[in-house]
Scaffold this motif. Structure first.
Motif, PDB file in Angstrom:
ATOM      1  N   ASP A   1       1.020  -1.158   0.122  1.00 46.79           N
ATOM      2  CA  ASP A   1       0.080   0.556   0.244  1.00 46.79           C
ATOM      3  C   ASP A   1       0.929   1.511   0.211  1.00 46.79           C
ATOM      4  OD1 ASP A   1      -2.700  -1.796   0.268  1.00 46.79           O
ATOM      5  OD2 ASP A   1      -2.513  -1.024   2.548  1.00 46.79           O
ATOM      6  N   ASN A   2       1.680   1.171  -1.363  1.00 53.48           N
ATOM      7  CA  ASN A   2       2.169   2.592  -1.214  1.00 53.48           C
ATOM      8  C   ASN A   2       2.796   3.409  -2.781  1.00 53.48           C
ATOM      9  OD1 ASN A   2       4.826   3.819  -2.285  1.00 53.48           O
ATOM     10  ND2 ASN A   2       5.752   3.071  -0.799  1.00 53.48           N
ATOM     11  N   ASP A   3       2.027   4.832  -2.681  1.00 54.50           N
ATOM     12  CA  ASP A   3       1.485   5.184  -3.927  1.00 54.50           C
ATOM     13  C   ASP A   3       2.891   5.036  -4.389  1.00 54.50           C
ATOM     14  OD1 ASP A   3      -0.818   6.014  -3.230  1.00 54.50           O
ATOM     15  OD2 ASP A   3      -0.106   8.022  -2.656  1.00 54.50           O
ATOM     16  N   PHE A   4       3.978   4.864  -4.780  1.00 53.83           N
ATOM     17  CA  PHE A   4       5.227   4.836  -5.159  1.00 53.83           C
ATOM     18  C   PHE A   4       5.457   3.794  -5.681  1.00 53.83           C
ATOM     19  CE2 PHE A   4       5.589   8.471  -1.987  1.00 53.83           C
ATOM     20  CZ  PHE A   4       5.158   8.980  -2.883  1.00 53.83           C
TER      21      PHE A   4
ATOM     22  N   GLN B   1       4.025   1.177  -7.609  1.00 55.51           N
ATOM     23  CA  GLN B   1       4.267   0.860  -8.927  1.00 55.51           C
ATOM     24  C   GLN B   1       4.272   1.677 -10.425  1.00 55.51           C
ATOM     25  OE1 GLN B   1      -0.477   1.221 -10.234  1.00 55.51           O
ATOM     26  NE2 GLN B   1      -0.689  -0.693 -10.895  1.00 55.51           N
TER      27      GLN B   1
ATOM     28  N   TYR C   1       8.352  13.170  -4.509  1.00 51.67           N
ATOM     29  CA  TYR C   1       8.712  12.318  -5.286  1.00 51.67           C
ATOM     30  C   TYR C   1       9.103  11.695  -5.843  1.00 51.67           C
ATOM     31  CZ  TYR C   1       4.700  10.419  -8.904  1.00 51.67           C
ATOM     32  OH  TYR C   1       3.549   9.638  -9.411  1.00 51.67           O
TER      33      TYR C   1
ATOM     34  N   LYS D   1      11.262   9.368  -4.942  1.00 54.77           N
ATOM     35  CA  LYS D   1      10.606   7.768  -3.876  1.00 54.77           C
ATOM     36  C   LYS D   1       9.914   7.022  -5.116  1.00 54.77           C
ATOM     37  CE  LYS D   1       8.704  10.033   0.175  1.00 54.77           C
ATOM     38  NZ  LYS D   1       8.093  10.532   0.851  1.00 54.77           N
ATOM     39  N   VAL D   2       9.708   7.287  -6.805  1.00 56.28           N
ATOM     40  CA  VAL D   2       9.268   6.687  -7.203  1.00 56.28           C
ATOM     41  C   VAL D   2      10.524   5.624  -8.357  1.00 56.28           C
ATOM     42  CG1 VAL D   2       9.073   6.563  -9.804  1.00 56.28           C
ATOM     43  CG2 VAL D   2       7.411   7.710  -8.376  1.00 56.28           C
TER      44      VAL D   2
END
Length: 84
Positions: free
Chosen positions: A11-14, A16, A57, A60-61
């Motif tokens: 569960d992490n926005d980075f 994908q 951002y 972290k990607v």
């Protein structure tokens, strides 16, 4: 039964976008992405916002992506693999 949501490791926005950058995009695609991000962040964007975009951002990607964007913006970076 209703229960509270339990966070998962993924569960992490980075996750994908990081996978997309590292495993799906070709080196040319990555170059184009970096060039586009740098161009957009160079269009009158204040330095502190550029730094925040890189640190909060893009790094972290993917650390390499963040380093390349920072280098393109002239922010300087100590990240390994920052060269294009």
């Amino acid at each position: 039964m209703r229960t509270a949501y339990e966070a998962h490791r993924d569960d992490n926005d980075f996750i994908q976008p990081g996978t997309l950058y590292r495993q799906v995009m070709t080196p040319t695609d990555r170059d184009h992405l970096v060039d586009n991000i740098v161009w957009q962040l160079s269009q009158g964007v204040e330095r502190f916002i550029q730094e925040r975009a890189v640190n909060d951002y893009w790094t972290k990607v993917d650390p390499e992506l963040g380093a390349r964007v920072a280098q393109g913006l002239g922010l300087g970076t100590s990240q390994p693999g920052a060269a294009r």
